[in-house]
Design a protein around this motif. Structure first.
Motif, PDB file in Angstrom:
ATOM      1  N   VAL A  60       0.829  -1.211   0.000  1.00  0.00           N
ATOM      2  CA  VAL A  60       0.000   0.000   0.000  1.00  0.00           C
ATOM      3  C   VAL A  60       0.863   1.262   0.000  1.00  0.00           C
ATOM      4  N   ALA A  61       2.002   1.215   0.677  1.00  0.00           N
ATOM      5  CA  ALA A  61       2.843   2.407   0.826  1.00  0.00           C
ATOM      6  C   ALA A  61       3.297   2.970  -0.517  1.00  0.00           C
ATOM      7  N   VAL A  62       3.416   2.130  -1.522  1.00  0.00           N
ATOM      8  CA  VAL A  62       3.875   2.584  -2.833  1.00  0.00           C
ATOM      9  C   VAL A  62       2.955   3.671  -3.398  1.00  0.00           C
ATOM     10  N   ALA A  63       1.658   3.523  -3.159  1.00  0.00           N
ATOM     11  CA  ALA A  63       0.680   4.465  -3.722  1.00  0.00           C
ATOM     12  C   ALA A  63       0.539   5.742  -2.892  1.00  0.00           C
ATOM     13  N   PHE A  64       1.097   5.741  -1.669  1.00  0.00           N
ATOM     14  CA  PHE A  64       0.914   6.894  -0.780  1.00  0.00           C
ATOM     15  C   PHE A  64       2.256   7.304  -0.169  1.00  0.00           C
ATOM     16  N   PRO A  65       3.159   7.853  -0.992  1.00  0.00           N
ATOM     17  CA  PRO A  65       4.498   8.193  -0.496  1.00  0.00           C
ATOM     18  C   PRO A  65       4.491   9.272   0.584  1.00  0.00           C
ATOM     19  N   GLU A  66       3.424  10.051   0.644  1.00  0.00           N
ATOM     20  CA  GLU A  66       3.371  11.132   1.639  1.00  0.00           C
ATOM     21  C   GLU A  66       2.935  10.633   3.010  1.00  0.00           C
ATOM     22  N   VAL A  67       2.467   9.378   3.096  1.00  0.00           N
ATOM     23  CA  VAL A  67       1.994   8.799   4.356  1.00  0.00           C
ATOM     24  C   VAL A  67       3.116   7.960   4.973  1.00  0.00           C
ATOM     25  N   GLU A  68       3.358   8.179   6.260  1.00  0.00           N
ATOM     26  CA  GLU A  68       4.340   7.355   6.968  1.00  0.00           C
ATOM     27  C   GLU A  68       3.653   6.096   7.491  1.00  0.00           C
TER      28      GLU A  68
END
Length: 283
Positions: free
Chosen positions: A224-232
């Motif tokens: 999931v992190a790939v799609a939301f780089p601004e989220v830690e």
């Protein structure tokens, strides 16, 4: 051929070779609609069986036939028949994390993504809900419907505790905690949101928290992190040993050798398919 990959697959599979990705509900829906002669299911055995049930004329392969599931292995068709004899007339709602033989003894299936809607669609005061007791308790809290339980559990999600949530909040100020409903009830109560893996993705997409902890299988955060780089992403890590039996070399080998093919007894398949199709009709 098409490769269907569950959200718990490692990133090189999820992002590298999968044609379709998603949770078990999404894969069940997509398996019915694919335009291919061969389906490779990068997931566990019950998912491959479900794909075969919905695509009886297609060849369905699982790259490792030992990729099982603690939930699916916790209950048998004979166990379901005993439950039905003890509670005549009570509908059986079966989580898709089960064998085709267990589904064949059921009235309707559900996933973690639609369990509440499935239970409410029946319009009854009580149901036999199998096999995940934690999911059943969480659905009961949402619906008020009495759950006749089977004490099965996911070996990944049942390891999470309320104390884990407290540690995450203490160590990561401002973190948003999102839990899977296969987690124990006190874990779900301690979270900010609970939902299926697809619901988790939707939550992150719409809420865009600065920090988030996904209380589920380890690879979910990686994917999931790939799609939301601004989220830690805070990453508590419980691995599913069964999902991790699927690897890139095994997927390639499955395509080269046409192994291992999923076969389901036609009589069992017809009954199990009915329970799955009833689930897919619930919106």
């Amino acid at each position: 051929a098409v490769v269907l990959a569950h959200n718990y697959q490692t990133p090189e599979i999820f992002h590298g070779v999968a044609d379709i990705t998603g949770d078990s509900l999404a894969l069940a829906r997509e398996a019915r609609a694919v335009d291919a002669d061969i389906i490779v299911l990068a997931g566990v055995h019950f998912m491959a069986e479900t794909a075969k049930l919905l695509n009886p004329e297609r060849t369905v392969l699982i790259p490792d036939q030992e990729a099982g599931c603690s939930l699916a292995e916790s209950i048998t068709a004979a166990d379901v028949r005993v439950l039905k004899a003890k509670h005549p007339g009570v509908p059986v709602v079966t989580y898709v994390n089960t064998s085709a033989a267990v589904k064949a003894e059921s009235d309707i299936c559900c996933t973690s993504g639609n369990a509440r809607r499935v239970v409410e669609s029946l319009g009854v005061p009580s149901v036999i809900f199998i096999p995940d007791a934690h999911l059943a308790r969480n659905v009961a809290a949402e619906t008020g419907v009495e759950m006749i339980l089977w004490e099965g559990a996911c070996e990944v999600h049942e390891r999470f505790t309320k104390r884990d949530i407290e540690r995450i909040r203490f160590g990561h100020e401002g973190v948003t905690v999102v839990a899977h409903p296969e987690c124990p009830r006190d874990v779900v109560e301690a979270a900010d949101f609970a939902g299926s893996t697809a619901d988790m993705v939707s939550f992150v997409r719409t809420r865009r928290p600065k920090k988030v902890a996904l209380i589920t299988e380890c690879s979910m955060s990686d994917n999931v992190a790939v799609a939301f780089p601004e989220v830690e992403f805070v990453r508590p890590c419980n691995l599913c040993p069964h999902m991790k039996r699927i690897t890139l070399p095994k997927i390639r080998r499955a395509l080269e050798t046409m192994r291992h093919q999923i076969m389901v007894d036609p009589v069992v398949a017809a009954r199990a398919r009915h329970a799955i199709e009833r689930m897919l009709e619930v919106h």
